[in-house]
Design an enzyme around this catalytic site. Structure first.
Site, PDB file in Angstrom:
ATOM      1  N   MET A  30       0.847  -1.195   0.000  1.00  0.00           N
ATOM      2  CA  MET A  30       0.000   0.000   0.000  1.00  0.00           C
ATOM      3  C   MET A  30       0.885   1.249   0.000  1.00  0.00           C
ATOM      4  SD  MET A  30      -3.393  -0.920   2.101  1.00  0.00           S
ATOM      5  CE  MET A  30      -2.750  -0.690   3.752  1.00  0.00           C
ATOM      6  N   GLY A  36      10.925  -2.851   5.652  1.00  0.00           N
ATOM      7  CA  GLY A  36      10.176  -4.118   5.604  1.00  0.00           C
ATOM      8  C   GLY A  36       9.751  -4.426   4.175  1.00  0.00           C
ATOM      9  N   HIS A  37       9.167  -3.435   3.502  1.00  0.00           N
ATOM     10  CA  HIS A  37       8.787  -3.612   2.100  1.00  0.00           C
ATOM     11  C   HIS A  37      10.025  -3.913   1.259  1.00  0.00           C
ATOM     12  CE1 HIS A  37       5.550  -0.618   3.414  1.00  0.00           C
ATOM     13  NE2 HIS A  37       4.840  -1.644   3.002  1.00  0.00           N
ATOM     14  N   GLN A  61     -10.462  -2.963   1.707  1.00  0.00           N
ATOM     15  CA  GLN A  61      -9.976  -3.628   2.915  1.00  0.00           C
ATOM     16  C   GLN A  61     -10.022  -2.722   4.143  1.00  0.00           C
ATOM     17  OE1 GLN A  61      -6.010  -4.374   1.127  1.00  0.00           O
ATOM     18  NE2 GLN A  61      -5.168  -3.842   3.117  1.00  0.00           N
ATOM     19  N   LYS A 149       4.916 -10.317   9.126  1.00  0.00           N
ATOM     20  CA  LYS A 149       4.269  -9.429  10.110  1.00  0.00           C
ATOM     21  C   LYS A 149       2.750  -9.568  10.025  1.00  0.00           C
ATOM     22  CE  LYS A 149       3.769  -4.922   9.803  1.00  0.00           C
ATOM     23  NZ  LYS A 149       2.514  -4.341  10.336  1.00  0.00           N
ATOM     24  N   ASP A 150       2.251  -9.704   8.788  1.00  0.00           N
ATOM     25  CA  ASP A 150       0.811  -9.879   8.591  1.00  0.00           C
ATOM     26  C   ASP A 150       0.539 -11.375   8.444  1.00  0.00           C
ATOM     27  OD1 ASP A 150      -0.281  -6.897   7.924  1.00  0.00           O
ATOM     28  OD2 ASP A 150       1.778  -7.176   7.278  1.00  0.00           O
ATOM     29  N   GLN A 153      -2.740 -12.569   7.024  1.00  0.00           N
ATOM     30  CA  GLN A 153      -2.818 -12.227   5.598  1.00  0.00           C
ATOM     31  C   GLN A 153      -2.105 -13.281   4.741  1.00  0.00           C
ATOM     32  OE1 GLN A 153      -2.522  -8.145   3.796  1.00  0.00           O
ATOM     33  NE2 GLN A 153      -0.394  -8.733   3.577  1.00  0.00           N
ATOM     34  N   SER A 186       3.979   1.109   8.027  1.00  0.00           N
ATOM     35  CA  SER A 186       3.662   2.464   7.545  1.00  0.00           C
ATOM     36  C   SER A 186       2.873   3.217   8.614  1.00  0.00           C
ATOM     37  CB  SER A 186       2.846   2.392   6.257  1.00  0.00           C
ATOM     38  OG  SER A 186       3.493   1.568   5.319  1.00  0.00           O
ATOM     39  N   ARG A 187       2.086   2.485   9.401  1.00  0.00           N
ATOM     40  CA  ARG A 187       1.242   3.131  10.424  1.00  0.00           C
ATOM     41  C   ARG A 187       2.052   3.638  11.625  1.00  0.00           C
ATOM     42  NH1 ARG A 187      -2.883  -0.841   8.644  1.00  0.00           N
ATOM     43  NH2 ARG A 187      -4.626   0.383   7.853  1.00  0.00           N
TER      44      ARG A 187
HETATM   45  P1  AMP Z   1       1.493  -2.950   3.435  1.00  0.00           P
HETATM   46  O1  AMP Z   1       2.048  -1.861   2.546  1.00  0.00           O
HETATM   47  O2  AMP Z   1       1.423  -2.564   4.867  1.00  0.00           O
HETATM   48  O3  AMP Z   1       0.215  -3.525   2.899  1.00  0.00           O
HETATM   49  O4  AMP Z   1       2.556  -4.126   3.381  1.00  0.00           O
HETATM   50  C1  AMP Z   1       2.948  -4.701   2.162  1.00  0.00           C
HETATM   51  C2  AMP Z   1       3.729  -5.949   2.442  1.00  0.00           C
HETATM   52  O5  AMP Z   1       4.874  -5.638   3.216  1.00  0.00           O
HETATM   53  C3  AMP Z   1       2.921  -6.995   3.225  1.00  0.00           C
HETATM   54  O6  AMP Z   1       3.191  -8.281   2.703  1.00  0.00           O
HETATM   55  C4  AMP Z   1       3.469  -6.846   4.616  1.00  0.00           C
HETATM   56  O7  AMP Z   1       3.387  -8.036   5.376  1.00  0.00           O
HETATM   57  C5  AMP Z   1       4.916  -6.502   4.330  1.00  0.00           C
HETATM   58  N1  AMP Z   1       5.512  -5.847   5.498  1.00  0.00           N
HETATM   59  C6  AMP Z   1       5.042  -4.741   6.133  1.00  0.00           C
HETATM   60  N2  AMP Z   1       5.800  -4.471   7.204  1.00  0.00           N
HETATM   61  C7  AMP Z   1       6.759  -5.423   7.257  1.00  0.00           C
HETATM   62  C8  AMP Z   1       7.846  -5.692   8.149  1.00  0.00           C
HETATM   63  N3  AMP Z   1       8.105  -4.933   9.212  1.00  0.00           N
HETATM   64  N4  AMP Z   1       8.623  -6.765   7.885  1.00  0.00           N
HETATM   65  C9  AMP Z   1       8.368  -7.553   6.807  1.00  0.00           C
HETATM   66  N5  AMP Z   1       7.375  -7.353   5.942  1.00  0.00           N
HETATM   67  C10 AMP Z   1       6.572  -6.305   6.158  1.00  0.00           C
END
Ligand code: AMP
Length: 281
Positions: A30, A36-37, A61, A149-150, A153, A186-187
């Protein structure tokens, strides 16, 4: 790096790659990218011949009272990161491109979508599964990368890929954390300095749980009670849930034995953060 905004252009490009025999990696996000990304991006670069990152703040979502409107966005910075990381395509569609007028089709992952985060975010995983299935169809990836982390998901996406016979390997990547243990998200940008400090309690409680299990704790109720008492000792934390569950069914376990997922969701002010620990006893 190509920036692609329409479904038809993305499909055409992916078709061309496949015709050239290239294996495609997809990292759905997103946006508001962090390390992490980028760990997922690197994994994709390592495994696939060409890599696509999607940035789409998926309206379906988010619940009606959630943060869809104020979700952080920074396309300039994100595309600079992705260009530097050597990504081949950035798929950045408008909501109306993914959900045109008259849109009616959704994916339900029965049972799994109602547990843990699904209980406090009804409809969330339906939105996630739907958009991910659409992205899989549009990009046709050989590999898709998701963060541990998710945890719920990834489980749901793996279930969907197996149930619908999708030709994609869903790869789970480890959680990337700040030096003090807070999982990158991101939050985290929403947190006040006080809340940011308080949010360390998430990983602190999980580290405690890992140690307790290492020292022989096998009673799930006691383990969860210990986690809750650490979280409750932090005045800025408000627990949404803390559970020890079977990582395949997400049903609560009584005994810490075999594979167990300890999962947390905790509010700091209006910001809801999640974290988890995967145990193998
Ligand atoms: P999001 O942009 O939050 O939807 O995350 C996109 C992807 O990045 C999802 O598969 C998340 O699980 C992954 N992600 C987000 N934060 C982390 C993190 N701290 N470590 C590993 N993967 C992450």
């Amino acid at each position: 790096m190509k920036v692609i905004k329409t479904v038809s252009t993305m499909k055409a490009l992916a078709r061309e790659w496949r015709r050239e025999g290239k294996r495609v990696g997809l990292v759905p996000t997103m946006g508001y990218l962090h390390e992490g990304h980028l760990s997922l991006v690197r994994e994709s670069r390592g495994r696939a011949d060409v890599s696509v990152v999607s940035i789409f703040v998926n309206p379906t979502q988010f619940g009606p009272n959630e943060d869809f409107k104020k979700y952080p966005r920074d396309l300039g910075k994100d595309s600079a990161y992705l260009r530097e990381a050597g990504i081949d395509g950035l798929f950045y569609p408008e909501a109306s491109e993914i959900y045109p007028p008259g849109y009616r089709t959704y994916v339900d992952i029965e049972g799994l979508q109602d547990r843990l985060c699904g209980r406090s975010r009804p409809g969330h995983f339906r939105g996630v599964a739907t958009v991910v299935l659409k992205l899989f169809d549009i990009v046709g990836p050989d590999f898709a990368f998701f963060g541990a982390k998710d945890a719920q998901q990834v489980l749901i996406i793996k279930r969907m890929a197996a149930d619908l016979n999708l030709d994609v390997e869903v790869v789970t990547c480890p959680i990337v954390r700040e030096p003090d243990g807070l999982a990158l998200s991101s939050r985290n940008a929403y947190l006040s300095p006080g809340e940011r400090k308080a949010a360390r309690v998430l990983s602190t409680s999980l580290r405690w749980a890992e140690k307790a299990v290492g020292a022989g704790e096998r009673d799930a109720e006691r383990l969860v009670a210990g986690i809750r008492s650490i979280l409750e000792a932090e005045p800025l934390a408000r627990i949404d849930y803390a559970e020890a569950v079977d990582p395949e069914t997400l049903e609560p376990v009584a005994e810490i034995h075999g594979e167990v997922l300890v999962a947390l969701a905790v509010f700091f002010g209006a910001t809801r953060l999640i974290d988890n620990l995967r145990l193998n006893v």
